[in-house]
Design a protein around this motif. Structure first.
Motif, PDB file in Angstrom:
ATOM      1  N   ARG A   1     -23.770 -45.471 -16.572  1.00  0.00           N
ATOM      2  CA  ARG A   1     -23.424 -44.222 -17.253  1.00  0.00           C
ATOM      3  C   ARG A   1     -24.404 -44.005 -18.400  1.00  0.00           C
ATOM      4  O   ARG A   1     -24.501 -44.804 -19.327  1.00  0.00           O
ATOM      5  CB  ARG A   1     -21.999 -44.272 -17.787  1.00  0.00           C
ATOM      6  N   LEU A   2     -25.145 -42.916 -18.324  1.00  0.00           N
ATOM      7  CA  LEU A   2     -26.144 -42.579 -19.340  1.00  0.00           C
ATOM      8  C   LEU A   2     -25.500 -42.357 -20.710  1.00  0.00           C
ATOM      9  O   LEU A   2     -24.421 -41.771 -20.803  1.00  0.00           O
ATOM     10  CB  LEU A   2     -26.887 -41.305 -18.944  1.00  0.00           C
TER      11      LEU A   2
ATOM     12  N   TRP B   1     -23.393 -37.881 -15.498  1.00  0.00           N
ATOM     13  CA  TRP B   1     -23.852 -38.937 -16.401  1.00  0.00           C
ATOM     14  C   TRP B   1     -24.062 -40.272 -15.702  1.00  0.00           C
ATOM     15  O   TRP B   1     -24.477 -41.246 -16.332  1.00  0.00           O
ATOM     16  CB  TRP B   1     -22.882 -39.093 -17.571  1.00  0.00           C
ATOM     17  N   LEU B   2     -23.781 -40.346 -14.401  1.00  0.00           N
ATOM     18  CA  LEU B   2     -23.955 -41.594 -13.656  1.00  0.00           C
ATOM     19  C   LEU B   2     -25.267 -41.600 -12.889  1.00  0.00           C
ATOM     20  O   LEU B   2     -25.618 -40.621 -12.239  1.00  0.00           O
ATOM     21  CB  LEU B   2     -22.820 -41.793 -12.644  1.00  0.00           C
ATOM     22  N   LEU B   3     -25.956 -42.731 -12.957  1.00  0.00           N
ATOM     23  CA  LEU B   3     -27.120 -42.974 -12.111  1.00  0.00           C
ATOM     24  C   LEU B   3     -26.737 -44.032 -11.086  1.00  0.00           C
ATOM     25  O   LEU B   3     -25.878 -44.878 -11.337  1.00  0.00           O
ATOM     26  CB  LEU B   3     -28.299 -43.498 -12.937  1.00  0.00           C
ATOM     27  N   VAL B   4     -27.407 -44.012  -9.947  1.00  0.00           N
ATOM     28  CA  VAL B   4     -27.134 -44.981  -8.884  1.00  0.00           C
ATOM     29  C   VAL B   4     -28.423 -45.684  -8.473  1.00  0.00           C
ATOM     30  O   VAL B   4     -29.485 -45.065  -8.396  1.00  0.00           O
ATOM     31  CB  VAL B   4     -26.473 -44.307  -7.658  1.00  0.00           C
TER      32      VAL B   4
ATOM     33  N   TRP C   1     -29.725 -47.679 -23.335  1.00  0.00           N
ATOM     34  CA  TRP C   1     -29.757 -46.472 -22.520  1.00  0.00           C
ATOM     35  C   TRP C   1     -28.424 -46.116 -21.865  1.00  0.00           C
ATOM     36  O   TRP C   1     -28.161 -44.946 -21.590  1.00  0.00           O
ATOM     37  CB  TRP C   1     -30.793 -46.631 -21.411  1.00  0.00           C
ATOM     38  N   PHE C   2     -27.622 -47.149 -21.579  1.00  0.00           N
ATOM     39  CA  PHE C   2     -26.398 -46.949 -20.802  1.00  0.00           C
ATOM     40  C   PHE C   2     -25.177 -47.421 -21.571  1.00  0.00           C
ATOM     41  O   PHE C   2     -25.246 -48.381 -22.338  1.00  0.00           O
ATOM     42  CB  PHE C   2     -26.473 -47.707 -19.473  1.00  0.00           C
ATOM     43  N   GLU C   3     -24.066 -46.752 -21.328  1.00  0.00           N
ATOM     44  CA  GLU C   3     -22.803 -47.122 -21.968  1.00  0.00           C
ATOM     45  C   GLU C   3     -22.284 -48.450 -21.418  1.00  0.00           C
ATOM     46  O   GLU C   3     -22.507 -48.775 -20.248  1.00  0.00           O
ATOM     47  CB  GLU C   3     -21.751 -46.037 -21.715  1.00  0.00           C
TER      48      GLU C   3
ATOM     49  N   HIS D   1     -15.983 -52.415 -12.924  1.00  0.00           N
ATOM     50  CA  HIS D   1     -17.152 -52.862 -12.162  1.00  0.00           C
ATOM     51  C   HIS D   1     -18.066 -51.671 -11.883  1.00  0.00           C
ATOM     52  O   HIS D   1     -17.607 -50.616 -11.462  1.00  0.00           O
ATOM     53  CB  HIS D   1     -16.728 -53.476 -10.826  1.00  0.00           C
ATOM     54  N   MET D   2     -19.346 -51.880 -12.100  1.00  0.00           N
ATOM     55  CA  MET D   2     -20.349 -50.859 -11.795  1.00  0.00           C
ATOM     56  C   MET D   2     -21.361 -51.365 -10.758  1.00  0.00           C
ATOM     57  O   MET D   2     -22.268 -50.647 -10.376  1.00  0.00           O
ATOM     58  CB  MET D   2     -21.082 -50.443 -13.068  1.00  0.00           C
TER      59      MET D   2
END
Length: 155
Positions: free
Chosen positions: A13-14, A65-68, A98-100, A105-106
């Motif tokens: 999450r950005l 806001w999510l990158l994969v 950079w990310f929250e 689990h991500m």
């Protein structure tokens, strides 16, 4: 060639918009880090959009806001060797710039038949499975992993 390969997804999450000055270092590292992955021993495939060769335009769970990051590797050892060396290791050390930090689990892994290229939808389903059931042979972590399934050679 092994009949099974390791698929992995990791989402992040950005903290800032992708085109922000705060994410400039991350964006600048994308091509070199992806090039290292592409050349790594045991690397098989990674998700990339049609535009710039990475997957930053693809938004899982319809979340802006999510990158994969979705890829396939020969086995967990190949993935781990890549993760903890070179530019990826440097980027990993800065991930919280950079990310929250998130509690759920991500990242998850699962075995796929050799030649299979998982979809984002499939990756999302595996991640939800890990979140709801914990590690299973269908969705697991590096810490709690499972061997590839036995494949009947007559199938």
């Amino acid at each position: 060639m092994a009949s099974q390969q390791l698929a992995q997804v990791n989402m992040a999450r950005l903290k800032f918009p992708l085109d922000s000055v705060e994410l400039k270092d991350f964006v600048d590292w994308l091509d070199p880090v992806n090039a290292e992955a592409d050349a790594a021993d045991g690397f098989v495939w990674r998700l990339a959009d049609d535009g710039d060769g990475n997957a930053t335009a693809i938004r899982p769970f319809d979340d802006p806001w999510l990158l994969v990051n979705l890829s396939v590797w020969r086995d967990p050892n190949a993935l781990t060797a890549y993760m903890y060396q070179g530019q990826h290791r440097e980027a990993l050390a800065r991930r919280f710039d950079w990310f929250e930090r998130v509690q759920e689990h991500m990242t998850t892994m699962w075995w796929v038949p050799a030649g299979h290229r998982p979809t984002v939808k499939e990756a999302q389903e595996r991640l939800v499975l890990l979140r709801t059931e914990g590690p299973t042979p269908q969705a697991f972590t590096l810490r709690t992993s499972f061997p590839p399934p036995e494949v009947d050679p007559t199938d």
